[in-house]
Design a protein around this motif. Sequence first.
Motif, mmCIF file in Angstrom:
data_model
loop_
_atom_site.group_PDB
_atom_site.id
_atom_site.type_symbol
_atom_site.label_atom_id
_atom_site.label_comp_id
_atom_site.label_asym_id
_atom_site.label_seq_id
_atom_site.Cartn_x
_atom_site.Cartn_y
_atom_site.Cartn_z
ATOM 1 N N GLU A 1 77.824 -1.361 44.180
ATOM 2 C CA GLU A 1 76.681 -0.831 43.435
ATOM 3 C C GLU A 1 77.129 0.312 42.522
ATOM 4 O O GLU A 1 76.621 0.460 41.406
ATOM 5 N N LYS B 1 78.705 -1.098 39.453
ATOM 6 C CA LYS B 1 77.703 -1.703 38.542
ATOM 7 C C LYS B 1 77.080 -0.694 37.585
ATOM 8 O O LYS B 1 76.601 -1.066 36.533
ATOM 9 N N LYS C 1 68.781 -3.643 50.851
ATOM 10 C CA LYS C 1 70.065 -4.350 50.860
ATOM 11 C C LYS C 1 70.897 -3.972 52.090
ATOM 12 O O LYS C 1 71.588 -4.814 52.660
ATOM 13 N N LEU D 1 68.871 1.392 47.921
ATOM 14 C CA LEU D 1 69.649 0.379 48.651
ATOM 15 C C LEU D 1 69.186 0.164 50.086
ATOM 16 O O LEU D 1 69.863 -0.512 50.865
#
Lengths: 448, 448
Positions: free
Chosen positions: B115, B118, B67, B64
């Motif tokens: 996240e 997910k 992001k 990540l």
Amino acid sequence: MASIIIIGSGLCGTLMALRLAQKGYHVDIYEKRPDMRQANIGGGRSINLALSDRGLKGLEMVGLREKALELVIPMKGRQIHDQKGNQQFFSYSGRQGEVINSISRKGLNILLMDEAQKTGKIRFFFRHECSDIDFDRGVATVKNLETHEESTISGEVILGTDGAFSAVRQAMMRQSGALRFQYSQSFLDTGYKELTIPATPDGGFRLEKNALHIWPREGFMLIALPNLDGSFTVTLFLPFEGEKSFANLHSPTEIKQFFDTYFASATEHMPDLVEDFYENPTSSLCTIKCFPWQVGGKVALMGDAAHAVVPFYGQGMNASFEDCVVLDACMDQFPGEWNHILSAYETARKVNGDAIGDLAVDNFYEMKAATADPVFALKRRIELDLEQNFPDYFSKYSMVTFREDLPYKIAMDKGREQDAQLMEYAKTIFPGQEWNREEVYQMLKNKV
Amino acid sequence: MASIIIIGSGLCGTLMALRLAQKGYHVDIYEKRPDMRQANIGGGRSINLALSDRGLKGLEMVGLREKALELVIPMKGRQIHDQKGNQQFFSYSGRQGEVINSISRKGLNILLMDEAQKTGKIRFFFRHECSDIDFDRGVATVKNLETHEESTISGEVILGTDGAFSAVRQAMMRQSGALRFQYSQSFLDTGYKELTIPATPDGGFRLEKNALHIWPREGFMLIALPNLDGSFTVTLFLPFEGEKSFANLHSPTEIKQFFDTYFASATEHMPDLVEDFYENPTSSLCTIKCFPWQVGGKVALMGDAAHAVVPFYGQGMNASFEDCVVLDACMDQFPGEWNHILSAYETARKVNGDAIGDLAVDNFYEMKAATADPVFALKRRIELDLEQNFPDYFSKYSMVTFREDLPYKIAMDKGREQDAQLMEYAKTIFPGQEWNREEVYQMLKNKV
């Protein structure tokens, strides 16, 4: 209607209550345990204690010095037992009359309770646990452990004398952010277990009566303090983990073998060793420091609640009684003004509570080192020699133990400086060589 | 059926959950607050944070990094505002690209939660509070704050990532004797309050965007970090008591006057100063250290729960993410053997958690001293000059902030030694005199 609330009827709380009653206050004491005068319970975390000059000053304050001294066995020094069974006596002081006194915690606590009750101004509420404190209002919540009823109580002030695991202090902890409550708890890697050397069948002592007995070994030790009934309370100090440790004593055979190897001269007097070992708990050793000790002139901590210490200086109770003496003096200084009283008490005592905590930990390491280090042994001999020859010389131990006129902090600072100088000096003396008494005395006299 | 339980869905807990899910574990996260993605609540104790290399390494671990970097505003150095309104920029590093990143705590937390969700392997239980832990059985009791029902939960391990006031750590505290739980909490005399510089009407920044702004004054200061929306989150650090203190700001007029006097160049951008001042809490600053961090291979502390630090090094979140990186590595080293994993994690991280706690307190005093001491200012100039000219020279700040390959403890020890040498050197330079760059570099290079 009580004017003062005390949480905890241990030694500190009961002494303070008695003093407050003598000053005219009505006091209610709340205690979570049953009345130790009726219930068959232990008095606390250790069976007997060393009462010395600071503690005696506290008892003097309430007029109980003489009555307490009837309950003690004076210990004039340390009786050191080596692994071969040889004994050597080291006086606590080179001066006459400087002794410490073995006393039963329960015996002393009962004396204080009985005297408290006699005043007619003190009420005891046993089996009542403090569950919370409202510091803004100066109100405590207590729970009756029989009926499970909760009630709120208040007085001019609330004094928390409820020991190392103090509920009053925990209530402060819950207000940590608002109070900016500084707190530390620090455990030693060593634990302890209490054991017994019983009296002889005719009530005699199996070891020298007027001594604190020590079997120092590297990294662990056994000590024994005499009781009035001829028995000794024995305490094993041993690491929790490691080669020689509580964790590594797996069976009655191993326990017996361990004691026979290291403490044969004690073990021969301990017929119930293995049973005692399994029956009695293994306890931990903790130093607690915190600040503040008081909130808003309404609630204050005293004794172990404010400054739990490890037992290696024999000063726990003595420090708590000194708290009472100081609070008493602050009350005289600022009559009725609790804001000033508690603030002055806190300022005077915090630094000394921390000092005795540090001193006691120092002594733990010193007692371990002392057994192995010939320089340290020489330093201790020089010190005793100085005390015998110069009445105005006081070792660190003597300043802490016998000089109730010196705050702990000063005893610590002076004593540490003296110790460092003496250790340096001892290093310069060859084995067998004589030291120069006058020179050492002048060196310490000039510097301290 | 979860295999891992995590208490606390803050930054540390959610990052660790995500990593565990990537490793194949099912994770249940219990969080006492509502879901911050739905409820209008703050993300925690501060609105934005400084994300630097150690934190980025943690985000890299779960894929990540990029992001997260979309959510940041890079800050290249400190913009210092003096009382007259003069500004001076001090780069964080003499090297290109060594910046720290302002990021919204809530924004980053939501990214991590989304996240996590997910993966399909992580379940969130909001409004569930941990009330106790049974360490022998590895079982947590959690209370549903909506229904008030209590239930017990267990997994291979329980990870306590529940912040500075951790319920998991409090459960350890309740077992203090058995765990010999070492604990300290230490508050600074200074508190803080968050305020705001809003964006311009068209969403622009009212101050230099790519900097951490500081208005250092003697004994207190204001700082400001940029937000994506053009606003700055401003924090006032001020003693609780004393002449210039929170306690001494009694009225809107006094507040306004205080800001106008000391922080005029900030105040002109703060239309809601007085409202914000009254509406936002005054919070305290605490360093927490404890040990053990894990019990029996079943329960472990991570992040602020294990090592709460004051914010003066901007390393709180970064240290927590580094905990996750280390735990991840320990899991690879001892697959499935939680006893070894948690023990190795604890050994590796305890010393570094303490180090960043100490460094952050150091920096608090350093920031205060820095404003007054010309020697310190010179030392800082020498340091920046060294960094610009010698790529292998790192200041303490750089080692802590940009050298994610160096444990905090090493950065602290090396950095303190370097600082002491540089301060000594700086004392030898007369005002206006040039220093010898090569000589200083060789001095530090040889010694460190």
